[in-house]
Structures are given as structure tokens and as C-alpha cells.
Design a protein around this motif. Structure first.
Motif, short mmCIF file in Angstrom:
data_model
loop_
_atom_site.label_atom_id
_atom_site.label_comp_id
_atom_site.label_asym_id
_atom_site.label_seq_id
_atom_site.Cartn_x
_atom_site.Cartn_y
_atom_site.Cartn_z
N ILE A 1 0.90 -1.18 -0.15
CA ILE A 1 -0.11 -0.11 0.20
C ILE A 1 0.87 1.41 0.13
O ILE A 1 0.58 2.26 -0.70
N PRO A 2 1.93 1.48 1.04
CA PRO A 2 2.60 2.64 0.69
C PRO A 2 3.37 2.73 -0.56
O PRO A 2 3.55 3.91 -1.21
N LEU A 3 3.75 1.76 -1.44
CA LEU A 3 4.14 2.01 -2.73
C LEU A 3 3.13 2.41 -3.87
O LEU A 3 3.36 3.09 -4.68
N VAL A 4 1.73 2.02 -3.58
CA VAL A 4 0.87 2.28 -4.16
C VAL A 4 0.34 3.73 -4.27
O VAL A 4 0.05 4.40 -5.19
N LEU A 5 0.48 4.07 -2.71
CA LEU A 5 0.20 5.60 -2.37
C LEU A 5 1.10 6.69 -2.81
O LEU A 5 0.88 7.72 -2.78
N PHE A 6 2.29 6.16 -2.93
CA PHE A 6 3.50 6.98 -3.14
C PHE A 6 3.46 8.10 -4.41
O PHE A 6 3.57 9.26 -4.20
N PRO A 7 3.04 7.61 -5.56
CA PRO A 7 2.68 8.64 -6.54
C PRO A 7 1.86 9.57 -6.28
O PRO A 7 1.68 10.74 -6.76
N ILE A 8 0.55 9.04 -5.74
CA ILE A 8 -0.58 9.81 -5.32
C ILE A 8 0.14 10.92 -4.30
O ILE A 8 -0.59 12.25 -4.43
N SER A 9 0.65 10.53 -3.30
CA SER A 9 0.78 11.49 -2.22
C SER A 9 2.13 12.54 -2.69
O SER A 9 2.07 13.87 -2.50
N ILE A 10 2.87 11.95 -3.75
CA ILE A 10 3.79 13.02 -4.40
C ILE A 10 3.08 13.95 -4.99
O ILE A 10 3.34 15.38 -4.85
N ASN A 11 1.88 13.65 -5.73
CA ASN A 11 1.22 14.48 -6.53
C ASN A 11 0.37 15.49 -5.79
O ASN A 11 0.17 16.65 -6.05
N ILE A 12 -0.19 15.00 -4.70
CA ILE A 12 -0.80 15.67 -3.58
C ILE A 12 0.09 16.78 -3.22
O ILE A 12 -0.13 18.09 -3.30
N PHE A 13 1.18 16.46 -2.88
CA PHE A 13 2.49 17.40 -2.19
C PHE A 13 2.65 18.67 -3.42
O PHE A 13 2.63 19.68 -3.23
#
Length: 124
Positions: A74-86
């Protein structure tokens, strides 16, 4: 460190759940964005699939984080989303930058916590 990881995992999962449920059920009546963020949101909404796709991924990942299912994936899947949010908040909407910092920081913490399991990914 273990309790900190549990707290961060549950907080990040709860935030992802809240954001996706609020999107799908239109729970938050916020002011419409203005300027560059409004243009970006209009472009994303015009695609017809991007927001529902991202919010569906956030919903699945939020449920998995809260229930501690697939804690390495899950952290790997969320990483691109969290980078884009930031990056979106850093470049276009500085008012909500604190939440973006939390999302990225929490995701990086969870990745760091599972780093021993990712070593095989980076072997040459």
C-alpha cells in the motif's frame, strides 16, 4: 517506533478514507477553487475518469491501511498519489500545504518502516 507506525498508518488511512468518501458522496461543500488550481481541477474533471480513479485508489488504500492489509504494498501504491498531492499544493495551493506535508511525510515514514522488504527491488 512500532506504536508511532501504527498511529501514522491509521491517521493516513483515515485521511484517505475521508477524502475519498467525501468525494463520492459529495459531503463537503467547500468554496470553489480560483486561479490555477481551478483550471487544473477543471482539466482533471473534463477527462471524466481521473478523479474517480484516484479517489477509488485512495479508498482501497485507506481501507487497507486502517485494517493493516498488504502493509508492504500500500505505501508503494500511494507514493505517486502522495507526491502529486504535495506538488499540486506546493505549486498551486499553498493554503493546504500542511495536509500535503503530512500525506507525503506519513507515506515516506511507512516506506522507511518497510525498507527491509524493498531491498530486492533495488538490487542490480
Amino acid at each position: 517506533m512500532k506504536i508511532t507506525g501504527i498511529v501514522i498508518r491509521i491517521l493516513l488511512g483515515g485521511l484517505m478514507l475521508f477524502a475519498s468518501i467525501a468525494y463520492f458522496f459529495d459531503l463537503i461543500k467547500a468554496e470553489p477553487p480560483v486561479g490555477a488550481i481551478a483550471t487544473m481541477n477543471a482539466g482533471f474533471a473534463a477527462t471524466g475518469y481521473l478523479f474517480p480513479l484516484v479517489k477509488s485508489i485512495e479508498l482501497i488504500c485507506g481501507l487497507a491501511l486502517v485494517t493493516n492489509k498488504l502493509p508492504r504494498l500500500i505505501p508503494l501504491v500511494l507514493f505517486p498519489i502522495s507526491i502529486n498531492i504535495f506538488l499540486i499544493h506546493f505549486c498551486l495551493d499553498r493554503q493546504n500545504l500542511a495536509i500535503a506535508f503530512f500525506v507525503l511525510g506519513a507515506n515516506l515514514f511507512l516506506l522507511f518502516q518497510q525498507r527491509a522488504h524493498y531491498r530486492e527491488l533495488f538490487k542490480l
